[in-house]
Write an enzyme that holds these catalytic residues in place. Sequence first.
Site, PDB file in Angstrom:
ATOM      1  N   GLY A  37     -37.878  35.780  10.622  1.00 54.03           N
ATOM      2  CA  GLY A  37     -36.601  35.287  10.101  1.00 54.03           C
ATOM      3  C   GLY A  37     -36.616  35.192   8.584  1.00 54.03           C
ATOM      4  O   GLY A  37     -37.626  35.515   7.937  1.00 54.03           O
ATOM      5  N   ASP A  94     -33.601  27.459  14.200  1.00 49.39           N
ATOM      6  CA  ASP A  94     -32.143  27.457  14.040  1.00 49.39           C
ATOM      7  C   ASP A  94     -31.578  26.043  14.082  1.00 49.39           C
ATOM      8  O   ASP A  94     -30.572  25.740  13.455  1.00 49.39           O
ATOM      9  CB  ASP A  94     -31.507  28.323  15.128  1.00 49.39           C
ATOM     10  CG  ASP A  94     -31.990  29.757  15.021  1.00 49.39           C
ATOM     11  OD1 ASP A  94     -31.814  30.350  13.945  1.00 49.39           O
ATOM     12  OD2 ASP A  94     -32.582  30.263  15.989  1.00 49.39           O
ATOM     13  N   GLY A 105     -34.842  31.561  18.051  1.00 45.94           N
ATOM     14  CA  GLY A 105     -34.460  32.814  18.690  1.00 45.94           C
ATOM     15  C   GLY A 105     -33.228  33.454  18.094  1.00 45.94           C
ATOM     16  O   GLY A 105     -32.725  34.444  18.621  1.00 45.94           O
ATOM     17  N   GLU A 113     -42.707  34.349  19.359  1.00 47.06           N
ATOM     18  CA  GLU A 113     -42.829  33.143  18.523  1.00 47.06           C
ATOM     19  C   GLU A 113     -43.384  31.980  19.341  1.00 47.06           C
ATOM     20  O   GLU A 113     -44.239  31.225  18.876  1.00 47.06           O
ATOM     21  CB  GLU A 113     -41.453  32.756  17.962  1.00 47.06           C
ATOM     22  CG  GLU A 113     -40.941  33.724  16.911  1.00 47.06           C
ATOM     23  CD  GLU A 113     -39.505  33.460  16.489  1.00 47.06           C
ATOM     24  OE1 GLU A 113     -39.137  33.912  15.412  1.00 47.06           O
ATOM     25  OE2 GLU A 113     -38.755  32.803  17.236  1.00 47.06           O
ATOM     26  N   LYS A 131     -30.345  22.757   9.044  1.00 44.95           N
ATOM     27  CA  LYS A 131     -30.800  23.002  10.422  1.00 44.95           C
ATOM     28  C   LYS A 131     -31.015  21.693  11.202  1.00 44.95           C
ATOM     29  O   LYS A 131     -31.290  21.737  12.399  1.00 44.95           O
ATOM     30  CB  LYS A 131     -32.114  23.798  10.398  1.00 44.95           C
ATOM     31  CG  LYS A 131     -32.070  25.106   9.611  1.00 44.95           C
ATOM     32  CD  LYS A 131     -31.316  26.173  10.346  1.00 44.95           C
ATOM     33  CE  LYS A 131     -31.328  27.527   9.687  1.00 44.95           C
ATOM     34  NZ  LYS A 131     -32.583  28.223   9.681  1.00 44.95           N
TER      35      LYS A 131
END
Length: 237
Positions: A37, A94, A105, A113, A131
Amino acid sequence: MVGTETFKGAKMVAKKIAAERAVENIREGMTVGLGSGSTAYYMIERIGEKVKQGLKIKTVASSVRSEDLARKFNIPTFPVSAVGGIDIAIDGADEVDEKGNLMKGGGGSLLREKILAFASTLFFVIIDGSKLVDHLGRRPVPVEITPFGAALTLQHLRALGCDPSIRKTEGNNFISDNGNMVVDCKFQTIEDPAWLDMEIKIIPGVVETGLFSKKIVTSIFVGYDNGEVIERYPQGK
Ligand code: 5RP
């Protein structure tokens, strides 16, 4: 427009400083799990700088993308089968709830992960302040499923009370590094992520979910656009 770009820039700074703080925990000789990410990008970049300065480590990547990045920064990477264990894994998220449970994800790398995070002695999460949530569920839960029987798997997911949507990329089904599909499942507020994770994983065809238990989290580095990084710890492990 300028306002939006400034906001995005501030977020990038927050991600970068959180990532860099987590990298400070890496020691000579460690095996390091590389997350995936945009926040993980800064972590890999920083590790690359340290390797250039002489740090000797092994790494294992959670996605083809992160492995490519590691190679670009001349970081030694190994297949997961070639490392005996993982000392430290560092990855983005996230959503992170008050207790330290995670939703991951967004980039579709949840299975690898989770395998790395679960196998790691220390698991550090790197996020910007946006987040943090009271309860998980603002975003849909990513669920990796096998293409075989996907329509049936979707029916079972629907029966759990969510609205599943097959993830697409440029009009085609998104396919994970493992050759699977990802379904984004919108639930209402998730009160008990461990229970929901279990309920979803009972369904045949489900490979993994993006719900990560606080039990595997060592700490969470939260970066803010004022340059501050706060380390938070999971509650009641
Ligand atoms: C990928 C992930 C990422 O860690 C998560 O989506 C956070 O991404 P970013 O750091 O770009 O906000 O789980 O599967």
